[in-house]
Design an enzyme around this catalytic site. Structure first.
Site, mmCIF file in Angstrom:
data_model
loop_
_atom_site.group_PDB
_atom_site.id
_atom_site.type_symbol
_atom_site.label_atom_id
_atom_site.label_comp_id
_atom_site.label_asym_id
_atom_site.label_seq_id
_atom_site.Cartn_x
_atom_site.Cartn_y
_atom_site.Cartn_z
ATOM 1 N N HIS A 1 -4.021 12.153 -9.716
ATOM 2 C CA HIS A 1 -5.346 12.753 -9.933
ATOM 3 C C HIS A 1 -6.428 12.128 -9.051
ATOM 4 O O HIS A 1 -7.477 12.708 -8.857
ATOM 5 C CB HIS A 1 -5.753 12.676 -11.432
ATOM 6 C CG HIS A 1 -6.187 11.320 -11.878
ATOM 7 N ND1 HIS A 1 -5.448 10.546 -12.731
ATOM 8 C CD2 HIS A 1 -7.285 10.581 -11.587
ATOM 9 C CE1 HIS A 1 -6.075 9.392 -12.941
ATOM 10 N NE2 HIS A 1 -7.191 9.397 -12.257
ATOM 11 N N ASP B 1 0.862 -1.177 0.000
ATOM 12 C CA ASP B 1 0.000 0.000 0.000
ATOM 13 C C ASP B 1 0.901 1.232 0.000
ATOM 14 O O ASP B 1 1.715 1.390 0.916
ATOM 15 C CB ASP B 1 -0.873 -0.040 1.258
ATOM 16 C CG ASP B 1 -1.841 1.121 1.348
ATOM 17 O OD1 ASP B 1 -1.457 2.250 0.946
ATOM 18 O OD2 ASP B 1 -2.959 0.912 1.830
HETATM 19 N N1 SAM Z 1 -0.566 3.379 -13.253
HETATM 20 C C1 SAM Z 1 -1.529 2.550 -13.939
HETATM 21 C C2 SAM Z 1 -1.820 3.117 -15.320
HETATM 22 O O1 SAM Z 1 -1.591 4.306 -15.570
HETATM 23 O O2 SAM Z 1 -2.287 2.340 -16.161
HETATM 24 C C3 SAM Z 1 -2.827 2.370 -13.143
HETATM 25 C C4 SAM Z 1 -3.557 3.622 -12.790
HETATM 26 S S1 SAM Z 1 -5.025 3.343 -11.821
HETATM 27 C C5 SAM Z 1 -5.961 4.787 -12.109
HETATM 28 C C6 SAM Z 1 -4.476 3.587 -10.142
HETATM 29 C C7 SAM Z 1 -3.665 2.425 -9.592
HETATM 30 O O3 SAM Z 1 -3.239 2.744 -8.256
HETATM 31 C C8 SAM Z 1 -4.462 1.142 -9.492
HETATM 32 O O4 SAM Z 1 -3.743 0.094 -10.089
HETATM 33 C C9 SAM Z 1 -4.630 0.936 -8.008
HETATM 34 O O5 SAM Z 1 -4.704 -0.421 -7.639
HETATM 35 C C10 SAM Z 1 -3.391 1.591 -7.454
HETATM 36 N N2 SAM Z 1 -3.548 1.988 -6.050
HETATM 37 C C11 SAM Z 1 -4.572 2.686 -5.504
HETATM 38 N N3 SAM Z 1 -4.372 2.870 -4.195
HETATM 39 C C12 SAM Z 1 -3.183 2.271 -3.904
HETATM 40 C C13 SAM Z 1 -2.426 2.126 -2.713
HETATM 41 N N4 SAM Z 1 -2.857 2.644 -1.569
HETATM 42 N N5 SAM Z 1 -1.250 1.472 -2.781
HETATM 43 C C14 SAM Z 1 -0.799 0.943 -3.962
HETATM 44 N N6 SAM Z 1 -1.483 1.053 -5.117
HETATM 45 C C15 SAM Z 1 -2.655 1.706 -5.093
#
Ligand code: SAM
Length: 343
Positions: A254, A235
């Protein structure tokens, strides 16, 4: 003869019908219309059988799809047949390499219900997950990930399809030859990471994402595996983020308020030594925050985050000891900025 009617509000009328066009695209995708099409063309009856729908409804859907440029309708011998346009073949057929199919389903199943409650969202200043889906998430990722595997897969599929379309332009936006190790923070399926290793032969990329996402990664690996891409679960607000000399933040900031963004950036800043890079990829708003409308429309259904301009991102990131080096407007779905940690 065509009469000119300069006072007529064409663009408004187009907006009035915009939702019908979107829903035509979503429904045709969901029913598999673009997948069943053949190069020689299919009649309404043939499509109706293949998508398991009424002939009457199918005919209306196919004609609407023709009118907005998604299908061709042509006469073949004595029959009328429908065929995919080149664009549909490239981006709408579900197993084409640059398919947007999964993202379209995400728009239909996740975003459309939220937009149904836009009026409440505006009045209350909150996201509408509870009204749309009957539950109140602490944040959208908890909602998605603490539920069932199929929700995770649907979200990952949607992210994967955008990353595949935009990843190459992001990966090649800057000269990254001085970096050896990168960590793609919130790197999801690894689609971006693979574009980075493809573009930079000396770079290895660690994909860091939530455990529920990393667990599902095997569904998204390319046929040609690349040992320079690896995966770590965690996380990014609570756990240690792997050490690297370039951090990639693609479509991450964002989603979060300035406070949360500062929390994450301060963690990254602490692990970075001078010269380390930070590559941000987002839709960058113009300085007046009036364009692109794609970003501002997306913001209407966002949970707690916001869209920002290059200057706004720079101001946030500078506070953590990084200086902007380059900004690249890609003309693809995502733009990019490169920052370097100060001495
Ligand atoms: N970076 C990728 C892309 O541009 O294709 C995915 C973007 S997606 C909008 C946001 C990503 O952040 C997701 O894969 C989600 O699982 C991850 N995410 C959200 N909260 C998170 C956290 N607390 N720790 C790690 N990853 C997290």
């Amino acid at each position: 003869t065509k009469s000119s009617n300069e006072g007529f509000p064409h663009s408004l009328v187009e907006l009035l019908d915009g939702f019908k066009a979107s829903k035509t695209l979503f429904t045709a995708s969901k029913l598999g219309v673009f997948d069943v099409m053949s190069d020689s063309g299919l009649t309404v009856d043939e499509v109706a059988i293949q998508i398991n729908a009424s002939v009457l409804g199918t005919e209306k859907l196919l004609d609407a799809a023709v009118s907005i440029g998604l299908l061709h309708k042509l006469k073949c011998e004595d029959k009328l047949v429908y065929r995919n346009t080149e664009q549909a073949r490239q981006f709408l057929v579900s197993d084409s390499p640059l398919s947007l199919h999964a993202y379209i389903l995400h728009c239909n199943d996740m975003i459309w219900p939220l937009f149904n409650h836009l009026e409440s969202a505006v009045r209350e200043g909150t996201n509408q997950h509870e009204r749309a889906f009957g539950k109140k998430p602490e944040n959208v990722f908890q909602d998605i990930y603490f539920k069932k595997d199929d929700m995770v897969m649907r979200f990952m599929n949607a992210m994967h399809s955008i990353a595949k379309v935009s990843g190459r332009d992001v990966a090649t936006a800057f000269d990254l030859s001085r970096f050896r190790t990168a960590c793609d923070v919130g790197g999801c399926t690894g689609a971006m990471a693979y574009e980075f290793t493809k573009a930079h032969p000396d770079l290895s990329v660690i994909v860091f994402d939530l455990p529920a996402v990393i667990e599902m990664r095997s569904h998204f690996q390319p046929l040609e595996q690349d040992s320079r891409v690896s995966f770590v679960a965690g996380d990014f607000f609570k756990d240690d983020i792997p050490k690297a000399d370039l951090y990639i933040l693609a479509r991450i900031l964002h989603d979060w308020s300035d406070d949360k963004v500062h929390g994450l950036l301060s963690k990254l800043s602490k692990t970075c030594t001078p010269g380390c890079g930070l590559l941000l990829s987002e839709i960058l708003l113009d300085e007046e925050r009036t364009r692109p409308s794609r970003a501002l429309l997306q913001a209407l259904s966002m949970t707690e985050g916001s869209q920002r301009s290059a200057t706004e991102y720079s101001n946030l990131i500078r506070k953590h000891g990084f200086s902007p080096v380059h900004t690249r407007y890609t003309d693809n779905l995502l733009d990019a900025m490169l920052f370097v940690k100060d001495d």
